[in-house]
Scaffold this motif. Structure first.
Motif, short mmCIF file in Angstrom:
data_model
loop_
_atom_site.label_atom_id
_atom_site.label_comp_id
_atom_site.label_asym_id
_atom_site.label_seq_id
_atom_site.Cartn_x
_atom_site.Cartn_y
_atom_site.Cartn_z
N SER A 493 -13.52 60.77 -6.85
CA SER A 493 -14.37 61.26 -5.79
C SER A 493 -15.42 60.49 -5.15
CB SER A 493 -15.32 62.56 -6.50
OG SER A 493 -15.89 62.27 -7.59
N SER A 494 -15.79 59.30 -5.93
CA SER A 494 -16.78 58.32 -5.29
C SER A 494 -16.11 56.87 -5.37
CB SER A 494 -17.90 58.71 -5.61
OG SER A 494 -17.95 58.28 -7.12
N SER A 495 -16.59 55.89 -4.64
CA SER A 495 -16.37 54.52 -4.87
C SER A 495 -16.80 54.20 -6.13
CB SER A 495 -16.68 53.75 -3.65
OG SER A 495 -18.27 53.84 -3.39
N GLU A 496 -18.10 54.53 -6.37
CA GLU A 496 -18.69 54.28 -7.70
C GLU A 496 -17.70 54.63 -8.92
OE1 GLU A 496 -22.90 54.72 -10.42
OE2 GLU A 496 -22.36 56.28 -8.52
N MET A 497 -17.05 55.88 -8.87
CA MET A 497 -16.19 56.20 -9.92
C MET A 497 -15.10 55.17 -9.97
SD MET A 497 -16.25 60.36 -10.00
CE MET A 497 -15.15 60.41 -11.34
N THR A 498 -14.59 54.92 -8.76
CA THR A 498 -13.29 54.05 -8.77
C THR A 498 -13.69 52.66 -9.34
OG1 THR A 498 -12.78 55.28 -6.92
CG2 THR A 498 -11.74 53.22 -7.11
N ALA A 499 -14.87 52.21 -9.07
CA ALA A 499 -15.32 50.93 -9.25
C ALA A 499 -15.41 50.72 -10.91
CB ALA A 499 -16.69 50.45 -8.71
N THR A 500 -16.14 51.99 -11.34
CA THR A 500 -16.29 52.06 -12.72
C THR A 500 -14.88 51.91 -13.56
OG1 THR A 500 -18.21 53.17 -12.63
CG2 THR A 500 -17.31 53.51 -14.90
N GLN A 501 -13.94 52.80 -13.07
CA GLN A 501 -12.87 52.68 -13.58
C GLN A 501 -11.93 51.59 -13.59
OE1 GLN A 501 -9.32 55.16 -11.85
NE2 GLN A 501 -9.60 56.73 -13.66
#
Length: 656
Positions: A493-501
């Motif tokens: 849902s967000s670039s932050e979640m993508t970066a974290t993953q």
């Protein structure tokens, strides 16, 4: 006109105010691709040239690199003439070009992985060039011929154009980019991308075709200071050749734009300067500032304000570089803009200083001077949010094996020295901007331009280099985990979640390298990773006898067993060895079982390790606290051995 292997220039070589338009046609079997067909003014001659080469009903695609009328306004006329083609462009360009009245279907880059595969299998790759000079701008790379259709990039002003770039083309190109491109910070990363691509020829939409010395032109734009708010590198005027250097540079630039004879005629009419037979200004008479003003005044008088306006960015750059006064002829043109820019620059300089000071404190590690994990995550989020997010780099986690023992042996000062030496090695291998000091592991490396195999080989070389290094008081080895950009999941849902993953995938690979025996590089996926992981259990108990007895039974399950006698030692061993399960007493020295779990949970490397409490202390309050911490298995001593072994077996089985 045939350029290379069925790629044709189909425009008119005549210029309009020094800015010619170059539509190109690519013919591949029964399919034609028309690139930037041009303005309404050029339509008839472009259509005539196309009909000499191909039936217009075979034009399947029209590529629009951006939305300006000199690129796009003729498209409705082609539609009226019978061309039925898909419009290949970015969504930002589509939003605007619809207002020309275009009726054709759109082929949006974002919906097709920035590629177009033609019927023959030929692939056109679309390279985003955001804000050069439009947000949705891009260039097209033909993978078959390695030709770059570069749109505005590498274009030029010219009143004396040639089909192919000549010796004067560099100045023409720089003049165009100084005026049209917003800043070097936008230009440089695109040039870095192009420098890694094999390019045989550059076909710009304005100016001349570049068919030789291509790296020279890429390098020139990579280092070009451009834009209204440019801040060029300062140079000493006398050491650079004085005002004679400035006068000759100005004359050379004008020759590139308007032709040698016209410019020489103006300069030879100026009494204050002397021009040699080699067409160089060799002397000037009087105050150099006054002579500079005289030259510009004469140019205005004989050639008009168009010439003055076209060289204003270049003169502004010269005056800023050598810190001299701007000639008075530009006052009416730029006085207001200059005042606003001066105020803006003062504000920006103050703001930049403040931001820099804050960023230095917040985003850099105090020991190594490297940017930290927070900064790296922000960088990843920014890249994921960009239009060219597919160029995101690989991420590698690097951790020093058994570093806690090294710290115990040599102390805090040597720990810092070792970290700095490690940072030095990594910067030497990958460059300063690629290396980061992490919180959840020792170092992170973010790299572009490597394919999977090359990067794995490079990391193996670095691993061996570190193990043989004499920069440390004792031998040091590292474990490395690598995540690759094609493994990024974009459905979050967000670039932050993508970066974290994405970062977590690197950490997972690192844990795999450690569990497989340390001093390794792990780059495999989850299923392959499971097959190489060692099974390990950490027992935390100050009663060594109880721990040894339990160790004997767990080892029969095929797991490696580690023992720690206090909570602090347990955390360090967990961080170093990443066991599958931790069995801990509640009442342990230094850190009790609850504080140990809190510390484990706050660390990215250890937060997912299963914890089992095994203690004489078990009451309602302690059970509730355990549940709050996420510990679901809490056994009271004396315990049922088979039940405990069943829990251990289930957790280590997950890595089989």
């Amino acid at each position: 006109m045939n350029i290379i292997e069925h790629i044709y220039h189909v425009g008119d070589l005549k210029t309009l105010n020094g800015l010619e338009c170059n539509p190109y046609l690519l013919i591949d079997g029964e399919e034609g691709v028309l690139f930037d067909p041009g303005s309404k003014l050029d339509f008839e001659i472009v259509l005539e040239n196309i009909k000499k080469l191909i039936d217009i009903d075979k034009i399947k695609y029209i590529v629009l690199h951006h939305q300006d009328p000199d690129f796009c306004s003729s498209v409705p006329l082609f539609e009226n003439a019978g061309v039925k083609a898909e419009i290949v462009t970015s969504w930002r360009t589509m939003t605007l070009v619809q207002y020309y009245g275009i009726q054709s279907e759109y082929y949006l880059l974002e919906e097709h992985e920035h590629e177009l595969v033609m019927g023959s299998g030929r692939v056109l790759r679309f390279l985003p060039t955001p804000y050069l000079h439009f947000a949705g701008a891009f260039a097209t790379y033909d993978t078959k011929t390695e030709v770059l259709f570069s749109s505005d990039l590498f274009g030029a002003f010219s009143n004396n154009s040639t089909l192919y770039a000549d010796d004067e083309y560099m100045d023409k190109m720089l003049a165009f980019h100084e005026d049209y491109m917003p800043s070097n910070s936008v230009l440089r990363p695109v040039m870095d991308t192009l420098s890694r691509i094999s390019i045989t020829m550059i076909l710009p939409q304005h100016g001349s075709i570049i068919n030789k010395e291509i790296p020279k032109y890429i390098k020139a734009l990579r280092t070009l200071e451009c834009g209204t708010l440019l801040t060029p590198i300062k140079k000493n005027l006398l050491a650079s050749g004085g005002h004679l250097r400035i006068f000759n540079d100005l004359m050379k630039r004008l020759m590139a734009l308007y032709g040698r004879e016209k410019v020489l005629a103006i300069f030879r009419s100026i009494d204050a300067i002397t021009i040699s037979p080699e067409e160089k200004i060799t002397e000037y008479a009087g105050n150099p500032v006054e002579v500079f003003n005289t030259i510009l005044d004469e140019i205005k008088a004989q050639a008009g304000m168009i010439w003055i306006a076209s060289i204003e960015p270049y003169v502004r750059k010269l005056t800023a570089t050598y810190e001299i006064q701007m000639p008075t002829v530009f006052e009416s043109l730029i006085k207001k803009m200059g005042q606003e820019n001066e105020k803006l620059q003062e504000m920006n300089q103050s703001l930049e200083q403040t931001i820099k000071a804050v960023n230095e404190r917040l985003n850099k590690n105090s020991i190594t001077g490297l940017f930290n994990e927070v900064f790296l995550k922000s960088l990843l989020m920014e890249e994921l949010g960009n239009e060219n997010w597919r160029d995101i780099g690989a991420f590698a986690c690097i951790d020093i094996d058994s570093f806690s023992n090294y710290k115990l042996l040599f102390g805090l000062e040597e720990e810092n020295i070792a970290l700095n030496n490690m940072a030095y090695i990594l910067k030497e291998q990958f460059g300063y901007n690629a290396v980061f000091k992490m919180e959840s592991t020792d170092f992170g490396v973010y790299l572009k331009g490597y394919d999977r195999r090359d990067l794995i080989e490079k990391m193996e070389e670095v691993r061996i280099l570190i193990s043989k290094s004499e920069l440390f008081l004792a031998k040091i080895t590292v474990s490395i985990g690598i995540a690759f950009p094609d493994e990024i999941k974009l459905d979050l849902s967000s670039s932050e979640m993508t970066a974290t993953q994405y970062m977590e995938l690197g950490f997972t690979r690192l844990r795999g390298a450690k569990r497989a025996g340390k001093n390794r590089v792990c780059s495999v996926g989850q299923e392959e990773l499971a097959s190489v992981l060692a099974k390990s259990v950490l027992i935390v108990d100050s009663d060594r006898t109880n721990a040894e007895v339990l160790k004997t039974f767990i080892e029969k399950l095929g797991a490696e067993v580690l023992i720690a006698e206090d909570g602090y030692q347990a955390f360090e061993m967990a961080e170093e060895n990443l066991p599958n399960v931790i069995i801990t007493e509640i009442n342990t020295p230094k850190l009790d079982g609850f504080l140990l779990k809190e510390k484990l949970s706050s660390n990215s490397k250890t937060k997912n390790i299963e914890v089992i409490y095994l203690s004489f202390q078990k009451d309602e309050d302690s059970v509730n606290r355990a549940l709050e911490l996420g510990v679901t298995h809490y056994m009271k001593k004396p315990y049922l051995l088979s039940e405990l072994l069943g829990l251990v077996k289930r957790n280590i089985k997950e890595v089989n």
